[in-house]
Design a protein around this motif. Structure first.
Motif, short mmCIF file in Angstrom:
data_model
loop_
_atom_site.label_atom_id
_atom_site.label_comp_id
_atom_site.label_asym_id
_atom_site.label_seq_id
_atom_site.Cartn_x
_atom_site.Cartn_y
_atom_site.Cartn_z
N VAL A 313 -4.00 -0.87 2.45
CA VAL A 313 -3.40 0.43 2.74
C VAL A 313 -3.63 1.35 1.53
CG1 VAL A 313 -1.23 1.65 3.19
CG2 VAL A 313 -1.67 -0.57 4.27
N PRO A 314 -4.13 2.57 1.76
CA PRO A 314 -4.48 3.46 0.63
C PRO A 314 -3.27 4.08 -0.05
CG PRO A 314 -4.87 4.57 2.71
CD PRO A 314 -4.50 3.16 3.06
N VAL A 315 -2.43 3.22 -0.61
CA VAL A 315 -1.25 3.66 -1.35
C VAL A 315 -1.40 3.23 -2.79
CG1 VAL A 315 1.24 3.35 -1.63
CG2 VAL A 315 0.27 3.56 0.66
N PRO A 316 -1.28 4.15 -3.75
CA PRO A 316 -1.36 3.75 -5.17
C PRO A 316 -0.40 2.61 -5.46
CG PRO A 316 -1.35 6.13 -4.97
CD PRO A 316 -1.08 5.60 -3.59
N LEU A 317 -0.81 1.69 -6.27
CA LEU A 317 -0.15 0.44 -6.63
C LEU A 317 -0.80 -0.71 -5.87
CD1 LEU A 317 2.13 -0.99 -8.24
CD2 LEU A 317 3.56 -0.76 -6.21
N LEU A 318 -1.19 -0.48 -4.58
CA LEU A 318 -1.89 -1.49 -3.81
C LEU A 318 -3.39 -1.40 -4.05
CD1 LEU A 318 0.03 -1.17 -0.41
CD2 LEU A 318 0.48 -2.76 -2.29
N GLY A 344 0.56 9.07 -9.05
CA GLY A 344 0.29 8.33 -7.82
C GLY A 344 0.91 6.94 -7.87
N PHE A 345 0.86 6.32 -9.04
CA PHE A 345 1.45 5.00 -9.21
C PHE A 345 2.96 5.04 -8.93
CE2 PHE A 345 3.71 2.04 -12.04
CZ PHE A 345 3.19 0.83 -11.61
N LYS A 346 3.62 6.08 -9.44
CA LYS A 346 5.07 6.20 -9.22
C LYS A 346 5.39 6.40 -7.73
CE LYS A 346 5.95 8.11 -13.82
NZ LYS A 346 6.34 9.33 -14.59
N ILE A 347 4.57 7.22 -7.06
CA ILE A 347 4.77 7.44 -5.63
C ILE A 347 4.55 6.13 -4.87
CG2 ILE A 347 3.88 8.61 -3.58
CD1 ILE A 347 5.47 10.43 -5.40
N GLY A 348 3.48 5.41 -5.24
CA GLY A 348 3.19 4.14 -4.58
C GLY A 348 4.29 3.12 -4.80
N LEU A 349 4.82 3.07 -6.03
CA LEU A 349 5.91 2.14 -6.33
C LEU A 349 7.14 2.46 -5.50
CD1 LEU A 349 7.06 -0.17 -8.06
CD2 LEU A 349 7.68 1.54 -9.79
N ALA A 350 7.42 3.74 -5.34
CA ALA A 350 8.58 4.16 -4.54
C ALA A 350 8.39 3.78 -3.07
CB ALA A 350 8.80 5.66 -4.67
N LEU A 351 7.18 4.01 -2.54
CA LEU A 351 6.91 3.69 -1.13
C LEU A 351 6.99 2.19 -0.87
CD1 LEU A 351 3.92 6.12 -0.39
CD2 LEU A 351 6.26 6.29 0.49
N VAL A 352 6.37 1.41 -1.77
CA VAL A 352 6.39 -0.05 -1.59
C VAL A 352 7.82 -0.58 -1.72
CG1 VAL A 352 5.62 -2.24 -2.57
CG2 VAL A 352 4.01 -0.36 -2.30
N SER A 353 8.58 -0.03 -2.67
CA SER A 353 9.98 -0.46 -2.85
C SER A 353 10.80 -0.15 -1.61
CB SER A 353 10.59 0.22 -4.08
OG SER A 353 9.89 -0.14 -5.26
N MET A 354 10.61 1.05 -1.04
CA MET A 354 11.36 1.42 0.16
C MET A 354 10.98 0.52 1.34
SD MET A 354 11.74 5.58 0.18
CE MET A 354 9.98 5.91 -0.01
N LEU A 355 9.70 0.19 1.44
CA LEU A 355 9.25 -0.70 2.50
C LEU A 355 9.89 -2.08 2.36
CD1 LEU A 355 7.42 -1.20 4.95
CD2 LEU A 355 5.60 -1.85 3.36
N MET A 356 9.94 -2.60 1.14
CA MET A 356 10.55 -3.91 0.90
C MET A 356 12.04 -3.89 1.23
SD MET A 356 8.43 -6.25 -0.05
CE MET A 356 9.51 -7.44 -0.87
N ILE A 357 12.72 -2.82 0.85
CA ILE A 357 14.15 -2.70 1.14
C ILE A 357 14.37 -2.64 2.65
CG2 ILE A 357 16.17 -1.19 0.95
CD1 ILE A 357 15.10 -0.40 -1.85
N PHE A 358 13.54 -1.85 3.34
CA PHE A 358 13.69 -1.72 4.79
C PHE A 358 13.41 -3.04 5.49
CE2 PHE A 358 12.01 -0.68 9.02
CZ PHE A 358 13.10 0.02 9.53
N ALA A 359 12.35 -3.76 5.05
CA ALA A 359 12.01 -5.04 5.66
C ALA A 359 13.12 -6.06 5.42
CB ALA A 359 10.68 -5.55 5.09
N THR A 360 13.70 -6.05 4.22
CA THR A 360 14.81 -6.96 3.92
C THR A 360 16.02 -6.63 4.78
OG1 THR A 360 14.02 -7.22 1.65
CG2 THR A 360 16.30 -7.85 2.10
N TYR A 361 16.27 -5.34 4.97
CA TYR A 361 17.37 -4.92 5.86
C TYR A 361 17.13 -5.45 7.27
CZ TYR A 361 20.09 -1.94 8.97
OH TYR A 361 20.92 -1.49 9.96
#
Length: 370
Positions: A313-318, A344-361
């Motif tokens: 997925v073209p998201v910075p950090l990945l 871009g790294f900060k945006i990617g970190l935020a997106l991945v973190s939100m995805l992990m939180i949502f998946a855990t929820y």
């Protein structure tokens, strides 16, 4: 305690195998391109075990088994974001073995090697399973048709044998289930053999909530039951080449259906509550391990494909974000500014973190619903 261990041990095993081969892809291609590797880590956090090889690479096992990384020489961090100030003070010989000093096409190859290694791992595992166990084929014959179902409205009848869906040949009932379950709300063209004649039917699988290992999942349902006649079941032994072809076919199917789900998610056709995180994966790993080693390795193959896709997925950090940066660099003839990369790294970190939180929820919600 035993119940907890029966879940955690398979989960750690599954994640370790998938992460190891992902990072091994980066590592091998990096070495092949002449880049020095400072560290190869499985897991994050406190170090449990480490050794340094004769090339100076520190192989480490860390306490949190939710990922890993390969740190190349000269990188300021494990994500290879930005260029370390130390690189500018290195001698030409030392700078030559840093990741940043490599041509853009070699850096892209090193980054892409991780997801590619995941796909290769999946194909190798599936090839082994098909070669050892063969392919169990249940003829796609309809035994019964549920009243007031999508199949009933389409005109299916007991005894029908499904031969194709949207022009794609159907060899088994499982082949049919794979397509139908991933096509809720989508009109499908069925080729059917009935009493020696070819019949064309169109049916739209209905969305239905089905309870599974992770809780309730929404899938497409046609409303037919498979034949229970022993004559409709056979085991097909496969040579190594046919087993590899079958494995590649199944790998592509998972990729295609995952992409279809993601596009459906974007378009609003799919529910986001189907996303699962580490808790859900741990639960499935524990349950699958009780069935046997074969199903556990099949789970490793499926997760390996998923990890490979997620990283593209073209998201910075990945990895996909790095490849996007390299594409810009190749087009512009120079790298993006350090500030832009870090933003871009900060945006990617935020997106991945939100995805992990949502998946855990989602995982917790699934288990709460039982």
């Amino acid at each position: 305690m035993m119940s907890l261990l029966s879940t955690l041990v398979p989960f750690v095993f599954v994640m370790t195998v998938v992460v190891f081969f992902h990072e091994l892809g980066h590592f091998l291609v990096g070495r092949w391109c002449g880049v020095k590797v400072d560290a190869f880590s499985i897991g994050f956090g406190p170090e449990l075990f480490a050794r340094v090889d004769r090339y100076g690479t520190r192989w480490r096992l860390a306490a949190i088994p939710l990922g890993g990384y390969v740190k190349f020489h000269g990188d300021p961090n494990a994500a290879s974001v930005g260029t370390s100030e130390a690189v500018s003070t290195m001698s030409p010989a030392e700078r030559a073995v840093t990741f940043a000093a490599q041509p853009v096409h070699e850096r892209a190859a090193i980054v892409a090697a991780g997801p590619i290694a995941n796909f290769i791992l999946a194909i190798v595992i599936m090839t082994g399973i098909f070669y050892v166990e063969g392919r169990s084929i249940l003829l796609p014959r309809v035994a019964t048709v549920q009243a007031d179902s999508a199949a009933a409205r389409a005109g299916f009848a007991p005894g029908d044998v499904v031969t194709s869906i949207d022009g794609q040949p159907i060899r088994s009932f499982v082949d049919m289930q794979k397509i139908v379950s991933a096509s809720s709300g989508v009109a499908l063209a069925f080729g059917v053999e009935r009493d020696g004649h070819d019949v064309s039917l169109t049916a739209t699988p209905e969305r239905r909530d089905v309870k599974g290992a992770l809780g309730t999942a929404s899938i497409g349902v046609l409303g037919v039951a498979a034949s229970t006649d022993p004559h409709d079941v056979r085991t097909e032994r496969l040579g190594l080449g046919d087993a590899a072809a079958e494995a590649a076919h199944d790998t592509w199917f998972v990729i295609d259906r995952t992409a279809a789900y993601v596009s459906g998610l974007v378009l609003g056709r799919e529910k986001p509550d189907q996303l699962s995180g580490p808790i859900g994966v741990a639960g499935v790993a524990g349950q699958v391990a009780k069935i046997g080693i074969g199903p556990l390795f099949n789970l490793i193959a499926i997760l390996s494909i998923s990890i490979g896709l997620i990283n593209l997925v073209p998201v910075p950090l990945l990895d996909g974000g790095h490849l996007l940066y390299f594409a810009f660099e190749a087009l512009r003839g120079r790298p993006m500014s350090l500030g832009a990369q870090e933003f871009g790294f900060k945006i990617g970190l935020a997106l991945v973190s939100m995805l992990m939180i949502f998946a855990t929820y989602n995982d917790l919600a699934h288990y709460a619903r039982g």
